[in-house]
Scaffold this active site. Structure first.
Site, mmCIF file in Angstrom:
data_model
loop_
_atom_site.group_PDB
_atom_site.id
_atom_site.type_symbol
_atom_site.label_atom_id
_atom_site.label_comp_id
_atom_site.label_asym_id
_atom_site.label_seq_id
_atom_site.Cartn_x
_atom_site.Cartn_y
_atom_site.Cartn_z
ATOM 1 N N GLY A 1 36.913 32.236 33.038
ATOM 2 C CA GLY A 1 36.144 33.419 33.435
ATOM 3 C C GLY A 1 36.513 33.874 34.845
ATOM 4 O O GLY A 1 36.658 35.075 35.112
ATOM 5 N N ASP A 2 36.678 32.924 35.744
ATOM 6 C CA ASP A 2 37.047 33.260 37.133
ATOM 7 C C ASP A 2 38.454 33.872 37.169
ATOM 8 O O ASP A 2 38.734 34.780 37.937
ATOM 9 C CB ASP A 2 37.018 32.001 38.013
ATOM 10 C CG ASP A 2 35.715 31.241 37.850
ATOM 11 O OD1 ASP A 2 34.695 31.885 37.593
ATOM 12 O OD2 ASP A 2 35.734 29.999 37.969
HETATM 13 N N1 LIG Z 1 40.050 29.945 23.784
HETATM 14 C C1 LIG Z 1 40.549 31.038 24.383
HETATM 15 N N2 LIG Z 1 41.598 31.708 23.850
HETATM 16 C C2 LIG Z 1 42.112 32.814 24.436
HETATM 17 N N3 LIG Z 1 41.592 33.371 25.548
HETATM 18 C C3 LIG Z 1 40.528 32.752 26.111
HETATM 19 C C4 LIG Z 1 39.966 31.565 25.582
HETATM 20 N N4 LIG Z 1 38.924 31.182 26.378
HETATM 21 C C5 LIG Z 1 38.861 32.119 27.347
HETATM 22 N N5 LIG Z 1 39.812 33.059 27.191
HETATM 23 C C6 LIG Z 1 40.029 34.270 27.991
HETATM 24 O O1 LIG Z 1 39.354 34.146 29.220
HETATM 25 C C7 LIG Z 1 38.263 35.068 29.294
HETATM 26 C C8 LIG Z 1 37.068 34.421 29.979
HETATM 27 O O2 LIG Z 1 36.675 33.293 29.272
HETATM 28 P P1 LIG Z 1 35.144 32.874 29.030
HETATM 29 O O3 LIG Z 1 35.173 31.484 28.466
HETATM 30 O O4 LIG Z 1 34.472 33.913 28.217
HETATM 31 O O5 LIG Z 1 34.552 32.925 30.494
HETATM 32 P P2 LIG Z 1 33.568 31.896 31.251
HETATM 33 O O6 LIG Z 1 34.495 30.785 31.697
HETATM 34 O O7 LIG Z 1 33.032 32.688 32.381
HETATM 35 O O8 LIG Z 1 32.530 31.461 30.249
HETATM 36 C C9 LIG Z 1 37.988 35.508 27.846
HETATM 37 O O9 LIG Z 1 37.416 36.799 27.769
HETATM 38 C C10 LIG Z 1 39.390 35.451 27.247
HETATM 39 O O10 LIG Z 1 40.112 36.633 27.534
HETATM 40 O O1 LIG Z 2 28.629 27.292 40.305
HETATM 41 P P1 LIG Z 2 28.417 26.845 38.875
HETATM 42 O O2 LIG Z 2 27.730 27.882 38.038
HETATM 43 O O3 LIG Z 2 27.767 25.477 38.800
HETATM 44 O O4 LIG Z 2 29.836 26.688 38.219
HETATM 45 C C1 LIG Z 2 30.815 25.894 38.843
HETATM 46 C C2 LIG Z 2 31.853 25.559 37.860
HETATM 47 O O5 LIG Z 2 32.371 26.769 37.354
HETATM 48 C C3 LIG Z 2 33.757 26.797 37.455
HETATM 49 O O6 LIG Z 2 34.049 27.624 38.554
HETATM 50 C C4 LIG Z 2 34.388 27.292 36.212
HETATM 51 O O7 LIG Z 2 33.802 28.532 35.867
HETATM 52 P P2 LIG Z 2 34.214 29.346 34.608
HETATM 53 O O8 LIG Z 2 34.733 28.376 33.572
HETATM 54 O O9 LIG Z 2 32.963 30.078 34.200
HETATM 55 O O10 LIG Z 2 35.275 30.318 35.029
HETATM 56 C C5 LIG Z 2 34.208 25.393 37.776
HETATM 57 O O11 LIG Z 2 35.335 25.419 38.618
HETATM 58 C C6 LIG Z 2 33.002 24.805 38.457
HETATM 59 O O12 LIG Z 2 32.876 23.463 38.186
#
Ligand SMILES: Nc1ncnc2c1ncn2[C@@H]1O[C@H](COP(=O)(O)OP(=O)(O)O)[C@@H](O)[C@H]1O
Ligand SMILES: O=P(O)(O)OC[C@H]1O[C@](O)(COP(=O)(O)O)[C@@H](O)[C@@H]1O
Length: 300
Positions: free
Chosen positions: A250-251
């Site tokens: 997500g980041d």
């Molecule tokens: N399993 C995956 N396959 C392909 N793309 C992914 C996958 N997981 C994440 N992504 C890409 O990364 C973006 C952010 O991932 P997501 O898991 O939704 O965010 P977060 O880490 O904030 O929960 C998704 O919208 C997608 O484009």
């Molecule tokens: O600040 P929070 O919400 O506890 O999340 C921290 C965690 O989120 C992350 O930044 C990963 O975030 P995402 O998978 O949502 O992109 C990790 O690096 C970290 O451990």
């Protein structure tokens, strides 16, 4: 300049094993360390994409020193405030078929340290971008993101907020340039489980009505939707590849989106680079490298 703020950085300790058995000794088949926390991940991936930023936030103890050294070795500019007590948390991410995460609490941030951050933020100028991302330690008031945006209001600074619940809801009135809830977080704000794209769109529209300019909703392997500030919906299917480690996807998407937007001024291109960066991180062991993002871009 882009500034990222991480109130609660973390060393992400990612371990892989076939199966996790609670209540017994589990041994890892692979382990890996990432210098994380949401804003820090955004800075790292921005740097990998050739876009400069400064990582701000709070660090403490030996874990904090390791993060600072790791970021500077990777060429990321930092300007952290060092806390007098405690240690930056270690978040354990267990990949054993399904993913289990154990995120620490993080050190207490005393009022003087918070004041020091406010002074740094006072130096931002029009055209700067401020990314506020991640949770806040329990010692801080839950309106802290709101207070920061209130203080910066009217100075031409674009805010990006990636946070959950009230932390996010309370900043919408300051018209952040971009928010990026994932589907679960978006549903959580409305007490709903979002099953269909129509439901996701409807909730995104509600956040835009409350003030967010651009709403990017990420849905992991189901891709993302963007409701841009002109009211147009864009849909981006996820990239295809073999998932290795989605910590920071997500980041990475936020970083790719910003880099794409700064480069092109087009929401479609920003979403495309965001999707490539998110996917590239999911398909890598650590965060996406430039080569990995370019390889995924070629498949979109
Ligand atoms: N399993 C995956 N396959 C392909 N793309 C992914 C996958 N997981 C994440 N992504 C890409 O990364 C973006 C952010 O991932 P997501 O898991 O939704 O965010 P977060 O880490 O904030 O929960 C998704 O919208 C997608 O484009
Ligand atoms: O600040 P929070 O919400 O506890 O999340 C921290 C965690 O989120 C992350 O930044 C990963 O975030 P995402 O998978 O949502 O992109 C990790 O690096 C970290 O451990």
């Amino acid at each position: 300049m882009i500034y990222t703020v991480t109130f609660n950085p973390a060393i992400d300790y990612v371990v892989r094993m076939d199966r996790l058995e609670p209540g017994s000794i589990n041994r890892a088949s692979q382990e890996l360390i990432q210098f994380g926390g949401k804003g820090i991940n955004v800075s790292t991936v921005l740097g990998n994409l050739g876009t400069e930023s400064v990582a701000l936030g709070f660090l403490a103890g030996f874990t904090g020193r390791a993060i600072e050294a790791g970021l500077s070795a990777a060429g990321v500019r930092t300007d952290f405030i060092h806390l007098p007590e405690g240690f930056t948390r270690i978040n354990v991410k267990i990949k054993a078929g399904e993913e289990t995460e154990l995120n620490g609490r993080g050190p207490a941030i005393p009022p003087e340290a918070l004041e020091a951050l406010f002074r740094k933020l006072d130096a931002l100028t029009g055209g700067d971008i401020l990314v506020l991302a991640g949770s806040i330690p329990a010692s801080l008031p839950s309106d802290i993101y709101e207070r920061i945006l209130e203080r910066l209001d009217g100075r031409g600074i674009s805010a990006v907020v990636d946070a959950e619940g009230d932390l996010l809801a309370n900043v919408l009135k300051y018209r952040p340039f971009l928010i990026k809830p994932n589907r679960l977080e978006l549903g959580g704000m409305f007490g709903q489980t979002l099953e269909t794209l129509d439901e996701v769109r409807a909730c995104a529209a509600k956040l835009q009505e409350r003030g967010a300019r651009n709403v990017l909703v990420s849905m992991a392997g189901d891709g993302a939707i963007l409701l841009d500030e002109t009211g147009r919906f864009h849909q981006a299917p996820a990239a295809r590849g073999t998932v290795r480690n989605s910590v920071g996807a997500g980041d990475s998407m936020v970083a790719g989106f910003l880099a794409g937007w700064l480069d092109s001024g087009q929401y479609e291109s920003a979403l495309r680079l965001g999707t490539a960066a998110g996917g590239a991180t999911a398909f890598s062991d650590g965060l996406a490298s430039r080569d990995a993002v370019e390889a995924v871009l070629r498949t979109l």
